[in-house]
Design a protein around this motif. Structure first.
Motif, PDB file in Angstrom:
ATOM      1  N   SER A 190       0.817  -1.210   0.000  1.00  0.00           N
ATOM      2  CA  SER A 190       0.000   0.000   0.000  1.00  0.00           C
ATOM      3  C   SER A 190       0.852   1.262   0.000  1.00  0.00           C
ATOM      4  O   SER A 190       0.353   2.347  -0.245  1.00  0.00           O
ATOM      5  CB  SER A 190      -0.903   0.053   1.236  1.00  0.00           C
ATOM      6  N   PHE A 191       2.134   1.105   0.277  1.00  0.00           N
ATOM      7  CA  PHE A 191       3.009   2.259   0.417  1.00  0.00           C
ATOM      8  C   PHE A 191       4.164   2.160  -0.563  1.00  0.00           C
ATOM      9  O   PHE A 191       4.714   1.089  -0.778  1.00  0.00           O
ATOM     10  CB  PHE A 191       3.515   2.353   1.855  1.00  0.00           C
ATOM     11  N   GLU A 192       4.521   3.300  -1.138  1.00  0.00           N
ATOM     12  CA  GLU A 192       5.533   3.322  -2.194  1.00  0.00           C
ATOM     13  C   GLU A 192       6.951   3.088  -1.686  1.00  0.00           C
ATOM     14  O   GLU A 192       7.743   2.433  -2.333  1.00  0.00           O
ATOM     15  CB  GLU A 192       5.464   4.660  -2.932  1.00  0.00           C
ATOM     16  N   GLU A 193       7.288   3.681  -0.546  1.00  0.00           N
ATOM     17  CA  GLU A 193       8.660   3.614  -0.073  1.00  0.00           C
ATOM     18  C   GLU A 193       8.745   2.854   1.247  1.00  0.00           C
ATOM     19  O   GLU A 193       7.793   2.845   2.017  1.00  0.00           O
ATOM     20  CB  GLU A 193       9.217   5.020   0.107  1.00  0.00           C
ATOM     21  N   PRO A 194       9.889   2.271   1.530  1.00  0.00           N
ATOM     22  CA  PRO A 194      10.053   1.614   2.832  1.00  0.00           C
ATOM     23  C   PRO A 194      10.121   2.663   3.943  1.00  0.00           C
ATOM     24  O   PRO A 194      10.451   3.821   3.696  1.00  0.00           O
ATOM     25  CB  PRO A 194      11.386   0.872   2.690  1.00  0.00           C
ATOM     26  N   PHE A 195       9.822   2.244   5.146  1.00  0.00           N
ATOM     27  CA  PHE A 195       9.843   3.160   6.278  1.00  0.00           C
ATOM     28  C   PHE A 195      11.178   3.074   7.017  1.00  0.00           C
ATOM     29  O   PHE A 195      11.690   1.985   7.259  1.00  0.00           O
ATOM     30  CB  PHE A 195       8.682   2.855   7.223  1.00  0.00           C
ATOM     31  N   ASP A 196      11.702   4.234   7.363  1.00  0.00           N
ATOM     32  CA  ASP A 196      12.950   4.324   8.118  1.00  0.00           C
ATOM     33  C   ASP A 196      12.683   4.311   9.619  1.00  0.00           C
ATOM     34  O   ASP A 196      13.526   3.895  10.403  1.00  0.00           O
ATOM     35  CB  ASP A 196      13.686   5.630   7.783  1.00  0.00           C
ATOM     36  N   LEU A 197      11.502   4.799   9.980  1.00  0.00           N
ATOM     37  CA  LEU A 197      11.156   4.993  11.382  1.00  0.00           C
ATOM     38  C   LEU A 197       9.681   4.648  11.561  1.00  0.00           C
ATOM     39  O   LEU A 197       8.832   5.140  10.808  1.00  0.00           O
ATOM     40  CB  LEU A 197      11.407   6.463  11.723  1.00  0.00           C
ATOM     41  N   ILE A 198       9.394   3.772  12.518  1.00  0.00           N
ATOM     42  CA  ILE A 198       8.009   3.384  12.806  1.00  0.00           C
ATOM     43  C   ILE A 198       7.711   3.698  14.264  1.00  0.00           C
ATOM     44  O   ILE A 198       8.477   3.315  15.155  1.00  0.00           O
ATOM     45  CB  ILE A 198       7.757   1.885  12.540  1.00  0.00           C
ATOM     46  N   PHE A 199       6.587   4.377  14.480  1.00  0.00           N
ATOM     47  CA  PHE A 199       6.075   4.620  15.821  1.00  0.00           C
ATOM     48  C   PHE A 199       4.817   3.776  15.985  1.00  0.00           C
ATOM     49  O   PHE A 199       3.944   3.808  15.119  1.00  0.00           O
ATOM     50  CB  PHE A 199       5.714   6.096  16.029  1.00  0.00           C
ATOM     51  N   ALA A 200       4.725   3.034  17.066  1.00  0.00           N
ATOM     52  CA  ALA A 200       3.535   2.230  17.352  1.00  0.00           C
ATOM     53  C   ALA A 200       3.126   2.494  18.795  1.00  0.00           C
ATOM     54  O   ALA A 200       3.887   2.204  19.717  1.00  0.00           O
ATOM     55  CB  ALA A 200       3.817   0.745  17.133  1.00  0.00           C
ATOM     56  N   ASP A 201       1.937   3.056  18.953  1.00  0.00           N
ATOM     57  CA  ASP A 201       1.437   3.401  20.289  1.00  0.00           C
ATOM     58  C   ASP A 201       0.018   2.839  20.407  1.00  0.00           C
ATOM     59  O   ASP A 201      -0.955   3.587  20.471  1.00  0.00           O
ATOM     60  CB  ASP A 201       1.473   4.926  20.473  1.00  0.00           C
ATOM     61  N   ALA A 202      -0.063   1.519  20.422  1.00  0.00           N
ATOM     62  CA  ALA A 202      -1.358   0.831  20.490  1.00  0.00           C
ATOM     63  C   ALA A 202      -1.989   1.023  21.865  1.00  0.00           C
ATOM     64  O   ALA A 202      -1.273   1.192  22.854  1.00  0.00           O
ATOM     65  CB  ALA A 202      -1.167  -0.658  20.216  1.00  0.00           C
ATOM     66  N   PRO A 203      -3.314   0.972  21.944  1.00  0.00           N
ATOM     67  CA  PRO A 203      -3.944   0.977  23.270  1.00  0.00           C
ATOM     68  C   PRO A 203      -3.375  -0.186  24.096  1.00  0.00           C
ATOM     69  O   PRO A 203      -3.195  -1.293  23.579  1.00  0.00           O
ATOM     70  CB  PRO A 203      -5.429   0.752  22.955  1.00  0.00           C
ATOM     71  N   TYR A 204      -3.083   0.074  25.363  1.00  0.00           N
ATOM     72  CA  TYR A 204      -2.440  -0.952  26.196  1.00  0.00           C
ATOM     73  C   TYR A 204      -3.227  -2.257  26.270  1.00  0.00           C
ATOM     74  O   TYR A 204      -2.628  -3.333  26.171  1.00  0.00           O
ATOM     75  CB  TYR A 204      -2.151  -0.428  27.594  1.00  0.00           C
ATOM     76  N   PRO A 205      -4.571  -2.230  26.434  1.00  0.00           N
ATOM     77  CA  PRO A 205      -5.297  -3.507  26.453  1.00  0.00           C
ATOM     78  C   PRO A 205      -5.118  -4.296  25.146  1.00  0.00           C
ATOM     79  O   PRO A 205      -4.986  -5.517  25.165  1.00  0.00           O
ATOM     80  CB  PRO A 205      -6.751  -3.102  26.667  1.00  0.00           C
TER      81      PRO A 205
END
Length: 186
Positions: free
Chosen positions: A110-125
């Motif tokens: 779905s995305f053209e370029e690879p990601f250099d930096l990923i942030f993931a802040d999912a709900p704790y539950p």
């Protein structure tokens, strides 16, 4: 809550009412960005479970090239759109894309370029209940060159099968309090 540094420093970020969205505090973001400052400039960023978009917007303010924000809550997405608009007013044109979808249904194609930096802040539950799926998601969108930041409760430990190495843990040590894990794929 506001952008703490960079071109959009001081811009106030909107957050939905209630406790369904848990925005990262200014102090938490400052600690993360102090630790990853060398990785931000020119980076392609993915902000999963974006909420207000505070991590991705902070990265753009500090020189990231682009950011993709993924959020499935309509209420949070409304605030996120307003926050992106506020940053654009401050900085001029930025490359920011909002994807209103469930993170687990996304495909890397779905995305053209690879990601250099990923942030993931999912709900704790959700993180506690679906940690294996969240780490599989991070694996799908990262390479061995990608730096991943996962916000999690202080007592959280990645599954042994996660294929990620924790490089550094920031934040609180108290149970239930937020900590930030900086990781890379093994």
């Amino acid at each position: 809550m506001r952008i703490t540094s960079g071109k959009a420093r001081g811009i106030i970020l909107k957050s939905p009412k209630g406790d369904a969205t848990r925005p990262a505090t200014d102090a938490a973001r400052q600690a993360v960005f102090s630790s990853i400052s060398d990785f931000v400039s020119g980076a392609n960023v993915l902000d999963l479970f974006a909420g207000t978009g505070s991590y991705g917007l902070e990265a753009l303010s500090r020189g990231a090239r682009s950011a993709v924000f993924v959020e499935n809550s309509r209420q949070a997405a409304v605030c996120l759109k307003e926050n992106v608009s506020a940053i654009k007013k401050s900085m001029g044109e930025i490359e920011a894309r909002i994807v209103s979808a469930d993170c687990f249904n996304l495909k890397p194609e779905s995305f053209e370029e690879p990601f250099d930096l990923i942030f993931a802040d999912a709900p704790y539950p959700l993180l506690q209940k679906k940690s294996d799926e969240i780490f599989a998601l991070l694996l799908r969108f990262s390479s061995t060159e990608t730096l991943v930041m996962l916000e999690a409760p202080a007592e959280f430990e990645p599954p042994e099968t996660s294929a990620f190495e924790v490089l550094k843990r920031l934040g609180k040590n108290s149970k239930g309090k937020p900590s930030q894990l900086l990781m890379r794929r093994i």
